[in-house]
Design a protein around this motif. Structure first.
Motif, PDB file in Angstrom:
ATOM      1  N   LEU A  71       7.511  14.865  28.897  1.00  0.00           N
ATOM      2  CA  LEU A  71       6.936  13.553  28.572  1.00  0.00           C
ATOM      3  C   LEU A  71       7.765  12.429  29.174  1.00  0.00           C
ATOM      4  O   LEU A  71       8.950  12.615  29.477  1.00  0.00           O
ATOM      5  CB  LEU A  71       6.875  13.376  27.048  1.00  0.00           C
ATOM      6  N   LEU A  72       7.161  11.244  29.310  1.00  0.00           N
ATOM      7  CA  LEU A  72       7.901  10.084  29.818  1.00  0.00           C
ATOM      8  C   LEU A  72       9.075   9.788  28.890  1.00  0.00           C
ATOM      9  O   LEU A  72      10.162   9.462  29.337  1.00  0.00           O
ATOM     10  CB  LEU A  72       6.968   8.872  29.895  1.00  0.00           C
ATOM     11  N   ASP A  73       8.833   9.920  27.579  1.00  0.00           N
ATOM     12  CA  ASP A  73       9.901   9.753  26.592  1.00  0.00           C
ATOM     13  C   ASP A  73      10.102  11.088  25.865  1.00  0.00           C
ATOM     14  O   ASP A  73       9.300  11.452  25.007  1.00  0.00           O
ATOM     15  CB  ASP A  73       9.510   8.664  25.581  1.00  0.00           C
ATOM     16  N   PRO A  74      11.172  11.830  26.203  1.00  0.00           N
ATOM     17  CA  PRO A  74      11.378  13.146  25.593  1.00  0.00           C
ATOM     18  C   PRO A  74      11.578  13.087  24.077  1.00  0.00           C
ATOM     19  O   PRO A  74      11.500  14.111  23.404  1.00  0.00           O
ATOM     20  CB  PRO A  74      12.654  13.674  26.275  1.00  0.00           C
ATOM     21  N   ASN A  75      11.804  11.862  23.553  1.00  0.00           N
ATOM     22  CA  ASN A  75      11.961  11.719  22.098  1.00  0.00           C
ATOM     23  C   ASN A  75      10.683  11.218  21.428  1.00  0.00           C
ATOM     24  O   ASN A  75      10.712  10.853  20.250  1.00  0.00           O
ATOM     25  CB  ASN A  75      13.117  10.775  21.780  1.00  0.00           C
ATOM     26  N   HIS A  91      -2.952  16.355  20.394  1.00  0.00           N
ATOM     27  CA  HIS A  91      -3.690  15.423  21.257  1.00  0.00           C
ATOM     28  C   HIS A  91      -3.026  15.358  22.638  1.00  0.00           C
ATOM     29  O   HIS A  91      -1.862  15.721  22.785  1.00  0.00           O
ATOM     30  CB  HIS A  91      -3.679  14.028  20.627  1.00  0.00           C
ATOM     31  N   PRO A  92      -3.779  14.849  23.647  1.00  0.00           N
ATOM     32  CA  PRO A  92      -3.152  14.613  24.950  1.00  0.00           C
ATOM     33  C   PRO A  92      -2.224  13.399  24.857  1.00  0.00           C
ATOM     34  O   PRO A  92      -2.337  12.610  23.921  1.00  0.00           O
ATOM     35  CB  PRO A  92      -4.331  14.310  25.868  1.00  0.00           C
ATOM     36  N   ILE A  93      -1.317  13.250  25.828  1.00  0.00           N
ATOM     37  CA  ILE A  93      -0.379  12.116  25.834  1.00  0.00           C
ATOM     38  C   ILE A  93      -0.323  11.562  27.259  1.00  0.00           C
ATOM     39  O   ILE A  93      -0.310  12.329  28.231  1.00  0.00           O
ATOM     40  CB  ILE A  93       1.036  12.571  25.387  1.00  0.00           C
ATOM     41  N   SER A  94      -0.233  10.238  27.360  1.00  0.00           N
ATOM     42  CA  SER A  94      -0.151   9.597  28.679  1.00  0.00           C
ATOM     43  C   SER A  94       1.158   9.976  29.382  1.00  0.00           C
ATOM     44  O   SER A  94       2.217  10.020  28.762  1.00  0.00           O
ATOM     45  CB  SER A  94      -0.245   8.077  28.474  1.00  0.00           C
ATOM     46  N   GLY A 117      -2.071   6.886  35.112  1.00  0.00           N
ATOM     47  CA  GLY A 117      -3.389   6.991  34.479  1.00  0.00           C
ATOM     48  C   GLY A 117      -3.751   8.415  34.080  1.00  0.00           C
ATOM     49  O   GLY A 117      -4.923   8.710  33.827  1.00  0.00           O
ATOM     50  N   GLN A 118      -2.769   9.313  33.997  1.00  0.00           N
ATOM     51  CA  GLN A 118      -3.036  10.739  33.730  1.00  0.00           C
ATOM     52  C   GLN A 118      -2.448  11.160  32.378  1.00  0.00           C
ATOM     53  O   GLN A 118      -1.723  10.390  31.753  1.00  0.00           O
ATOM     54  CB  GLN A 118      -2.455  11.596  34.855  1.00  0.00           C
ATOM     55  N   THR A 119      -2.771  12.382  31.960  1.00  0.00           N
ATOM     56  CA  THR A 119      -2.326  12.861  30.645  1.00  0.00           C
ATOM     57  C   THR A 119      -1.804  14.293  30.719  1.00  0.00           C
ATOM     58  O   THR A 119      -2.213  15.070  31.587  1.00  0.00           O
ATOM     59  CB  THR A 119      -3.511  12.872  29.640  1.00  0.00           C
ATOM     60  N   ILE A 120      -0.924  14.622  29.790  1.00  0.00           N
ATOM     61  CA  ILE A 120      -0.562  16.020  29.519  1.00  0.00           C
ATOM     62  C   ILE A 120      -1.582  16.472  28.472  1.00  0.00           C
ATOM     63  O   ILE A 120      -1.861  15.745  27.509  1.00  0.00           O
ATOM     64  CB  ILE A 120       0.894  16.133  29.000  1.00  0.00           C
TER      65      ILE A 120
END
Ligand code: SAM
Length: 215
Positions: A39-43, A51-54, A58-61
């Motif tokens: 993730l962009l923020d590992p915390n 749920h998906p996360i940004s 403009g994309q998601t995990i």
């Protein structure tokens, strides 16, 4: 101090096992791959949420359940050569790397490809190669593939994927329009493609020659 291992264990129990994911190797991989690191923020407090996360650009995990379901649909035994279209964060690639011999993953955004490469290297996944390009063309240099997984919404099974899929191979892809798709398993037998519908889903679009046009 966050206990990420405990969060993953809870994620596997409540989101995957309870919804019917049963392949023990898939469950073990989902429990061991550190989702938060991709993730962009590992915390991020929602790292293991349902749920998906940004992830930028403009994309998601994808939602953990969707990652597990698509992986289970691939029927991986550990010897396979796998092509993933849509590297994104690199998380799905890491799950595949745990369960197969070699993974080739293609991403169209340089920023995402570079970040995924760095995280995968940092986590010692040496059986994954991330390439920058239009995955709607597959990745012919390393074909054929025993399995192909497409993690973006595709209008149809692109011809290059069908060509690059090995005989007896399986392809998992969300097929449909930009707003809603059907998760589909495609099997290649005697050169013919057999389709099986799994469930409805919503993915970001595959943008490329055999995908959708840019917005
Ligand atoms: N598998 C990813 C993960 O684990 O984070 C999530 C994938 S995200 C839902 C879809 C990804 O497909 C995005 O990163 C997007 O940029 C990528 N994508 C869309 N069209 C593509 C194309 N033609 N070739 C390669 N990647 C593409």
């Amino acid at each position: 101090m966050r206990d990420f291992a405990a969060e993953r264990k809870r994620m596997v129990e409540t989101q995957l096992r309870r919804r019917g994911i049963s392949d023990p190797r898939v469950l073990a991989a989902m429990e061991s791959v550190p989702r938060n690191r991709f993730l962009l923020d590992p915390n991020d407090s929602g790292a293991h949420g349902d749920h998906p996360i940004s992830i930028g650009s403009g994309q998601t995990i994808s939602q953990p359940y969707m990652v597990a379901l698509m992986t289970e649909c691939l029927h991986l035994e550990g010897t396979e050569h796998v092509l993933e279209i849509g590297t994104g964060s690199g998380y799905q690639a890491a799950v595949l790397a745990e369960l197969s011999r070699r993974v080739v993953s293609v991403e169209r955004f340089a920023e995402l490809a570079e970040r995924a490469r760095a995280v995968l290297e940092d986590l010692d996944y040496h059986n994954v190669d991330v390439f920058l390009g239009d995955g709607s063309l597959g990745w012919p240099d390393a074909a054929p593939y025993d399995r192909i997984i497409v993690t973006a919404a595709a209008p149809q099974v692109a011809e290059p994927w069908a060509d690059q899929l090995a005989e007896g191979g399986r392809l998992v892809v969300p097929l449909g329009d930009r707003w809603g798709q059907t998760l589909t398993v495609v099997t290649k037998r005697a050169g013919e493609l057999e389709h099986a519908r799994i469930c409805g889903c919503v993915f970001v679009p595959l943008v490329g020659e055999h995908g959708y046009a840019e917005d």
